[in-house]
Write a protein that holds these residues in place. Structure first.
Motif, short mmCIF file in Angstrom:
data_model
loop_
_atom_site.label_atom_id
_atom_site.label_comp_id
_atom_site.label_asym_id
_atom_site.label_seq_id
_atom_site.Cartn_x
_atom_site.Cartn_y
_atom_site.Cartn_z
N ILE A 53 40.22 43.06 34.16
CA ILE A 53 39.51 42.19 35.06
C ILE A 53 38.82 41.54 34.35
O ILE A 53 38.54 40.16 35.28
CB ILE A 53 38.13 43.42 35.90
N ILE A 54 37.52 42.07 33.57
CA ILE A 54 37.66 40.78 32.28
C ILE A 54 37.46 40.02 31.90
O ILE A 54 37.20 38.60 32.25
CB ILE A 54 37.05 41.71 31.02
N ASN A 55 39.18 40.09 32.07
CA ASN A 55 40.49 38.99 31.46
C ASN A 55 40.57 37.99 32.13
O ASN A 55 41.78 37.05 32.54
CB ASN A 55 41.09 39.71 30.48
N GLY A 56 40.39 38.58 34.30
CA GLY A 56 40.30 37.57 34.58
C GLY A 56 41.63 37.84 35.59
O GLY A 56 42.33 37.52 36.44
N ALA A 57 42.24 39.54 35.29
CA ALA A 57 43.20 39.77 36.26
C ALA A 57 43.20 40.35 37.22
O ALA A 57 42.47 40.84 37.50
CB ALA A 57 44.52 40.79 34.60
N ARG A 58 44.41 40.29 38.09
CA ARG A 58 44.46 40.93 39.60
C ARG A 58 44.48 42.56 38.82
O ARG A 58 46.10 42.51 38.75
CB ARG A 58 45.20 40.43 40.71
N VAL A 59 43.61 43.42 39.64
CA VAL A 59 44.93 44.64 39.43
C VAL A 59 44.29 45.40 40.40
O VAL A 59 43.20 46.07 41.15
CB VAL A 59 43.58 45.77 38.29
N LEU A 110 51.01 37.35 29.86
CA LEU A 110 52.34 37.14 31.62
C LEU A 110 51.27 36.10 32.25
O LEU A 110 52.29 36.07 33.12
CB LEU A 110 52.08 38.68 32.04
N GLY A 111 50.18 36.36 32.32
CA GLY A 111 49.19 34.97 33.37
C GLY A 111 48.20 36.32 34.12
O GLY A 111 48.74 37.04 34.86
N ARG A 112 47.22 34.88 34.32
CA ARG A 112 45.74 35.68 35.16
C ARG A 112 46.35 36.16 36.49
O ARG A 112 45.45 36.79 37.54
CB ARG A 112 44.67 35.22 34.73
N ASP A 113 47.22 35.15 37.32
CA ASP A 113 47.64 35.15 38.59
C ASP A 113 48.49 36.52 39.11
O ASP A 113 48.38 36.51 39.85
CB ASP A 113 48.09 33.88 38.90
N LYS A 114 49.31 36.84 37.80
CA LYS A 114 49.49 38.33 38.10
C LYS A 114 49.08 39.63 38.42
O LYS A 114 47.60 39.81 38.53
CB LYS A 114 51.16 38.52 36.45
N LEU A 115 49.82 40.37 39.13
CA LEU A 115 49.40 41.58 39.33
C LEU A 115 49.28 42.57 38.56
O LEU A 115 50.39 42.50 38.95
CB LEU A 115 49.61 41.99 41.24
N TYR A 116 48.62 43.96 37.85
CA TYR A 116 48.56 44.65 37.06
C TYR A 116 48.25 45.89 37.53
O TYR A 116 47.32 46.06 38.01
CB TYR A 116 47.89 44.01 36.05
#
Length: 449
Positions: free
Chosen positions: A203-209, A182-188
């Motif tokens: 978080i560890i995988n670089g996603a915004r949460v 889905l992309g690390r730049d996306k918000l989860y």
């Protein structure tokens, strides 16, 4: 002369560590000559071989240099960035033991079907032979993918294409795959309170949460819609830790949000097999397979150490998965995959689940019976799903006092507030009773003082 305490069992390593530490700390200066092997051995009452081994290790790592017929000298070592780590023997930490542990979340090891598993492993070895040495496709063994698809249809009425199933080494591994898809730049968006490893894995995988609150109907759909998230991770069949069950109207609302925002719903069905009252609930995946990523593992049903899980991807995401990971190999050994496939095909897995459900029904009933005998008010909050429930103790002064009193009685327990990922309102004096690793006898033997 160097004076060190070499009382440790490994004297050579203790000497090496002591000299190394003095060099890094600047106590032994660059160019300083070290004592001869024989002189140091006599001074420390150790063998020459012990000193030789220590010097050899220091020499190999560049802390000292040897001059022919002259001896050993300290090298020039820039220790400006030395963090002062000590080479001391590894510390062993004693684990606190409890008569009953409602916080651990383990599984009952005695319920693992060892005889069935070992018999199927022998059969796989006999039937598959050299095929077990072949490279496993990135999305998993075809036999297991087919077996999982057939099991999902039998047990959960989920009709999926086997090819859209991806086998992975546990839930956390699969969360990382989702981020890459889905992309690390996306918000989860994740549930709060919730399972901490979900939040940390993203978080560890670089996603915004972003953390979204939980109501009596599960995740707060209105908050998700306002969050600006691209994906939402939720457990509609049995939210952890509140136990909330998301009704179909709220599930459809999330799917509508995902479709309109070009987002995705990640359905975590982590303990759906253990609905102890009534039939399994319908999955969100059945409502819209194009916008829902369905996830489950065998951690609760078999054992956490097996590290096997799976997800069902929408067709578009599956094609993207192949384009990214097509040249990789599956992280789960094919031997274990084929053994699990044989267990699913032979009906052994469902019989195992049936035995577990009977056992856990008895454990759950023992909890109900014990609560009735408590000398203070206690209210059970239970939806009949999964392997945990809540007990509210209105007379407790605080969550801290509740846990301390439990520990004084040999009981380990956590409260709803312990699972908050960020500050948020949550019911206080509410204990989370995770009984997956607890026996009836343990509960019957609880004595509250």
């Amino acid at each position: 002369m160097l004076n060190y305490n070499l009382d440790e069992k490994n004297k050579y390593y203790s000497l090496y560590a002591a000299i190394r530490g003095d060099i890094l700390a600047g106590k032994l200066k660059s160019g300083e000559r070290l004592p001869s092997k024989r002189a140091l051995a006599e001074n420390l009452s150790v063998s020459v071989i012990t000193v030789q081994n220590a010097y050899d290790q220091l020499l190999a790592e560049g802390y000292i240099r040897a001059k022919e017929r002259s001896g050993y000298y300290v090298e020039e070592v820039n220790a400006d960035y030395y963090g002062g780590c000590k080479l001391t023997p590894r510390q062993t930490h004693t684990k606190e033991e409890f008569a009953v542990d409602f916080a651990k979340g383990s599984t009952l090891t005695e319920m693992f079907p060892f005889s069935v598993w070992s018999r199927l492993m022998r059969k796989v070895l006999s039937d598959c032979g050299e095929h077990l040495l072949e490279r496993v496709p990135c999305d998993g063994d075809a036999e297991l993918k087919r077996a999982v698809a057939e099991y999902l249809y039998r047990a959960r009425s989920i009709d999926v294409e086997p090819r859209h199933i991806v086998i992975g080494a546990g839930a956390e591994y699969l969360y990382g795959i989702v981020v890459q898809l889905l992309g690390r730049d996306k918000l989860y968006a994740v549930e709060n309170p919730g399972y901490g490893k979900i939040y940390s894995s993203y978080i560890i995988n670089g996603a915004r949460v972003t953390c979204v609150g939980v109501t009596e109907s599960g995740i707060d759909c209105a908050a998700v819609e306002k969050s600006g998230a691209h994906a939402v991770h939720f457990s509609p069949s049995h939210q952890f830790p509140t136990g909330a069950v998301t009704p179909v109207c709220e599930r459809l609302r999330l799917i509508k949000w995902a479709a309109e925002s070009d987002g995705y719903v990640i359905e975590d069905d982590y303990d759906s097999e253990f609905r102890l009252v009534g039939k399994p609930l319908q999955c969100a995946y059945n409502l819209c397979s194009d916008r829902v990523i369905y996830m489950n593992t065998f951690s609760k049903t078999l054992a956490p150490s097996m590290r096997m899980g799976y997800m069902v991807l929408p067709p578009v995401l599956y094609e993207k998965y192949l384009s990214i990971f097509g040249r990789s190999a599956c992280a789960v050994p094919v031997f274990e995959q084929k053994t699990l496939a044989a267990m699913l095909d032979g009906g052994f897995f469902e019989r195992h689940i049936s035995r577990l459900k009977n056992r856990y029904r008895a454990v759950r009933q023992a909890i109900y019976d014990k609560v009735k005998t408590l000398p203070f008010p206690a209210e059970i909050i239970d939806t009949g799903s999964g392997l945990h429930l809540l007990i509210r103790f209105p007379s407790a002064k605080s969550d801290k006092e509740l846990k301390e009193r439990a520990r004084a009685n040999g009981i380990n327990v956590m409260c709803l507030s312990d699972y908050l990922l960020t500050s948020a309102p949550v019911s206080d004096k509410c204990a989370v009773i995770n009984y997956s690793g607890v026996t009836e006898r343990q509960i019957e033997n609880i004595v509250i003082k």
